[in-house]
Design a protein around this motif. Structure first.
Motif, PDB file in Angstrom:
ATOM      1  N   ALA A  74       0.910  -1.161  -0.216  1.00 63.64           N
ATOM      2  CA  ALA A  74       0.012  -0.105   0.075  1.00 63.64           C
ATOM      3  C   ALA A  74       1.093   1.278   0.091  1.00 63.64           C
ATOM      4  CB  ALA A  74      -1.104   0.095   1.171  1.00 63.64           C
ATOM      5  N   VAL A  75       1.852   1.240  -0.826  1.00 61.28           N
ATOM      6  CA  VAL A  75       2.532   2.486  -0.959  1.00 61.28           C
ATOM      7  C   VAL A  75       1.898   3.677  -1.513  1.00 61.28           C
ATOM      8  CG1 VAL A  75       5.023   3.294  -1.848  1.00 61.28           C
ATOM      9  CG2 VAL A  75       4.642   0.910  -0.929  1.00 61.28           C
ATOM     10  N   LYS A  76       1.840   4.682  -1.114  1.00 59.59           N
ATOM     11  CA  LYS A  76       1.636   5.819  -1.415  1.00 59.59           C
ATOM     12  C   LYS A  76       2.555   6.929  -1.706  1.00 59.59           C
ATOM     13  CE  LYS A  76      -2.601   4.107  -1.496  1.00 59.59           C
ATOM     14  NZ  LYS A  76      -3.431   3.810  -2.948  1.00 59.59           N
ATOM     15  N   GLY A  77       2.345   8.120  -2.659  1.00 55.00           N
ATOM     16  CA  GLY A  77       2.995   8.935  -2.864  1.00 55.00           C
ATOM     17  C   GLY A  77       2.583  10.045  -3.897  1.00 55.00           C
ATOM     18  N   ASP A  78       3.183  11.120  -3.978  1.00 57.56           N
ATOM     19  CA  ASP A  78       2.460  12.204  -4.952  1.00 57.56           C
ATOM     20  C   ASP A  78       3.355  12.381  -6.247  1.00 57.56           C
ATOM     21  OD1 ASP A  78       4.766  13.522  -3.847  1.00 57.56           O
ATOM     22  OD2 ASP A  78       3.397  15.059  -2.387  1.00 57.56           O
ATOM     23  N   ILE A  79       4.472  11.825  -6.277  1.00 60.78           N
ATOM     24  CA  ILE A  79       5.249  11.741  -7.494  1.00 60.78           C
ATOM     25  C   ILE A  79       6.091  10.540  -7.563  1.00 60.78           C
ATOM     26  CG2 ILE A  79       7.043  13.026  -6.246  1.00 60.78           C
ATOM     27  CD1 ILE A  79       7.224  14.838  -8.989  1.00 60.78           C
ATOM     28  N   ILE A  80       6.347  10.068  -8.763  1.00 66.20           N
ATOM     29  CA  ILE A  80       7.187   8.811  -8.907  1.00 66.20           C
ATOM     30  C   ILE A  80       8.445   9.213  -9.891  1.00 66.20           C
ATOM     31  CG2 ILE A  80       7.502   6.833 -10.138  1.00 66.20           C
ATOM     32  CD1 ILE A  80       4.425   6.150  -9.606  1.00 66.20           C
ATOM     33  N   TYR A  81       9.536   8.767  -9.424  1.00 71.01           N
ATOM     34  CA  TYR A  81      10.704   8.863  -9.883  1.00 71.01           C
ATOM     35  C   TYR A  81      11.219   7.333 -10.256  1.00 71.01           C
ATOM     36  CZ  TYR A  81      11.290  13.401  -8.009  1.00 71.01           C
ATOM     37  OH  TYR A  81      10.948  14.742  -7.749  1.00 71.01           O
ATOM     38  N   SER A  82      11.806   7.026 -11.557  1.00 67.63           N
ATOM     39  CA  SER A  82      11.938   5.429 -11.850  1.00 67.63           C
ATOM     40  C   SER A  82      13.144   5.346 -13.057  1.00 67.63           C
ATOM     41  CB  SER A  82      10.738   4.932 -12.283  1.00 67.63           C
ATOM     42  OG  SER A  82      10.847   3.659 -12.539  1.00 67.63           O
ATOM     43  N   CYS A  83      13.732   4.322 -12.754  1.00 71.85           N
ATOM     44  CA  CYS A  83      15.069   3.978 -13.749  1.00 71.85           C
ATOM     45  C   CYS A  83      14.668   2.507 -13.743  1.00 71.85           C
ATOM     46  CB  CYS A  83      16.110   4.526 -13.278  1.00 71.85           C
ATOM     47  SG  CYS A  83      17.831   4.195 -14.513  1.00 71.85           S
ATOM     48  N   GLY A  84      14.827   1.994 -15.036  1.00 73.82           N
ATOM     49  CA  GLY A  84      14.795   0.686 -15.306  1.00 73.82           C
ATOM     50  C   GLY A  84      14.766   0.130 -16.537  1.00 73.82           C
ATOM     51  N   PRO A  85      14.294  -1.432 -16.682  1.00 78.74           N
ATOM     52  CA  PRO A  85      14.141  -1.824 -18.222  1.00 78.74           C
ATOM     53  C   PRO A  85      12.874  -1.246 -18.773  1.00 78.74           C
ATOM     54  CG  PRO A  85      13.807  -3.534 -16.181  1.00 78.74           C
ATOM     55  CD  PRO A  85      14.516  -2.401 -15.689  1.00 78.74           C
ATOM     56  N   THR A  86      12.651  -1.241 -19.959  1.00 80.03           N
ATOM     57  CA  THR A  86      11.478  -0.591 -20.933  1.00 80.03           C
ATOM     58  C   THR A  86      10.280  -1.331 -20.122  1.00 80.03           C
ATOM     59  OG1 THR A  86      12.857   0.202 -22.530  1.00 80.03           O
ATOM     60  CG2 THR A  86      10.440  -0.005 -22.656  1.00 80.03           C
ATOM     61  N   PRO A  87       9.881  -2.348 -20.142  1.00 77.07           N
ATOM     62  CA  PRO A  87       8.818  -3.220 -19.634  1.00 77.07           C
ATOM     63  C   PRO A  87       8.359  -2.637 -18.269  1.00 77.07           C
ATOM     64  CG  PRO A  87      10.383  -4.770 -20.642  1.00 77.07           C
ATOM     65  CD  PRO A  87      10.885  -3.602 -20.409  1.00 77.07           C
ATOM     66  N   MET A  88       9.194  -2.351 -17.611  1.00 76.00           N
ATOM     67  CA  MET A  88       9.100  -1.877 -16.197  1.00 76.00           C
ATOM     68  C   MET A  88       8.733  -0.529 -16.260  1.00 76.00           C
ATOM     69  SD  MET A  88      11.587  -1.255 -12.598  1.00 76.00           S
ATOM     70  CE  MET A  88      11.476   0.620 -13.027  1.00 76.00           C
ATOM     71  N   LEU A  89       9.281   0.463 -16.981  1.00 75.68           N
ATOM     72  CA  LEU A  89       9.101   1.589 -16.907  1.00 75.68           C
ATOM     73  C   LEU A  89       7.598   1.971 -17.797  1.00 75.68           C
ATOM     74  CD1 LEU A  89      12.223   3.335 -18.226  1.00 75.68           C
ATOM     75  CD2 LEU A  89      11.272   3.070 -15.747  1.00 75.68           C
ATOM     76  N   ARG A  90       7.172   0.784 -18.689  1.00 75.30           N
ATOM     77  CA  ARG A  90       5.785   1.013 -19.260  1.00 75.30           C
ATOM     78  C   ARG A  90       4.926   0.850 -18.141  1.00 75.30           C
ATOM     79  NH1 ARG A  90       6.869  -2.828 -22.871  1.00 75.30           N
ATOM     80  NH2 ARG A  90       7.559  -1.341 -24.469  1.00 75.30           N
ATOM     81  N   ALA A  91       5.008  -0.031 -17.492  1.00 71.98           N
ATOM     82  CA  ALA A  91       4.101  -0.410 -16.623  1.00 71.98           C
ATOM     83  C   ALA A  91       3.943   0.651 -15.437  1.00 71.98           C
ATOM     84  CB  ALA A  91       4.573  -1.687 -15.788  1.00 71.98           C
ATOM     85  N   VAL A  92       5.185   1.298 -14.936  1.00 69.19           N
ATOM     86  CA  VAL A  92       5.175   2.486 -14.225  1.00 69.19           C
ATOM     87  C   VAL A  92       4.381   3.627 -14.802  1.00 69.19           C
ATOM     88  CG1 VAL A  92       6.632   4.252 -12.986  1.00 69.19           C
ATOM     89  CG2 VAL A  92       7.269   1.818 -12.932  1.00 69.19           C
TER      90      VAL A  92
END
Length: 269
Positions: A190-208
């Motif tokens: 149940a992780v909550k936040g108001d902004i996302i920063y992400s880095c990783g493989p394309t399938p993961m970024l697409r899902a994010v």
């Protein structure tokens, strides 16, 4: 501002299977680096003309930390460098994460996309910003959630990241944390936040990106891509965009110069 330097190896360690940790002493690169940027690292072999892009894991005064995976002859050579060796690097390159918007951020790193999360978490927690990081009024982030995706329990940088936030883990084989993806870990905890920063493989970024759109949360994605020149001249590393690129007049952007960090709403993965 980028610099062409001969950095000096301070130390080199193996963190896990195929993952190495190298600290370099630089003249200017570490001082001017922002979270999310990268450096181009050249081998000592003159037959290998092109540099290898490696994300910046951490900075400390004039020291620069690179955590990278050995995937070919170039990075294998890097793993053999010893203390005192000189390394030809250019940087800092690309744009970094805009930090001024963050209040309750979620940092998501997958695989070798985990290292840049350390400098990002460090700056968010310590409220350390370069002038061009600023976007509005800034308050120190007290609530930082860090979600990490590993192949298995052979982790790296885990203890470093725990210093700066609440860490949640997903593994491909279920040997540690949640069995599944980083999004499975977010939902299970149940992780909550108001902004996302992400880095990783394309399938993961697409899902994010899809998750952020569904939750109506702004997300910044750092794209992983093979690069040639690293300075935007060759157009070897492009991604599809919603807008038209001024350089090529088509719907793409150069990841090395326009990125590697993009607003998730601006790119098509």
């Amino acid at each position: 501002m980028k610099f062409d330097e001969k950095a000096i190896v301070i130390s080199q360690n193996k963190l896990s299977d195929g993952i190495y940790d190298m600290w370099l002493e630089t003249c200017n690169i570490a001082e001017y680096a922002r979270a999310g940027q990268f450096v181009s690292v050249y081998t000592a072999d003159p037959s290998k003309l092109l540099p290898r892009p490696i994300s910046i894991c951490e900075t400390d005064s004039n020291r620069l930390r690179l955590v990278y995976r050995v995937v070919g002859e170039g990075t294998k050579q890097f793993s053999e460098y010893k203390s005192g060796d000189a390394v030809h690097i250019i940087g800092p390159l690309g744009n970094g994460y805009p930090l001024g918007e963050a209040r309750s951020p979620i940092l998501i790193g997958g695989g070798i996309g985990i290292p840049p999360m350390l400098e990002l978490a460090k700056r968010l927690r310590g409220n350390i910003f370069a002038a061009d990081d600023m976007m509005g009024d800034v308050t120190e982030c007290e609530n930082i959630s860090i979600v990490l995706g590993y192949r298995n329990a052979d982790t790296f940088l885990l203890d470093d990241l725990k210093v700066y936030g609440d860490v949640y883990i997903a593994t491909d084989d279920g040997s540690l944390g949640i069995h599944g993806t980083v999004l499975d870990a977010i939902k299970a905890n149940a992780v909550k936040g108001d902004i996302i920063y992400s880095c990783g493989p394309t399938p993961m970024l697409r899902a994010v990106s899809s998750y952020a759109a569904g939750e109506n949360i702004k997300a910044y994605l750092s794209l992983e891509e093979r690069m040639a020149c690293g300075i935007g001249a060759c157009l070897a590393c492009v991604c599809k965009t919603a807008g038209v690129d001024e350089h090529s007049q088509v719907h793409n952007a150069r990841i090395c110069t326009d990125g590697p960090v993009f607003d998730s709403r601006e790119v098509e993965l």
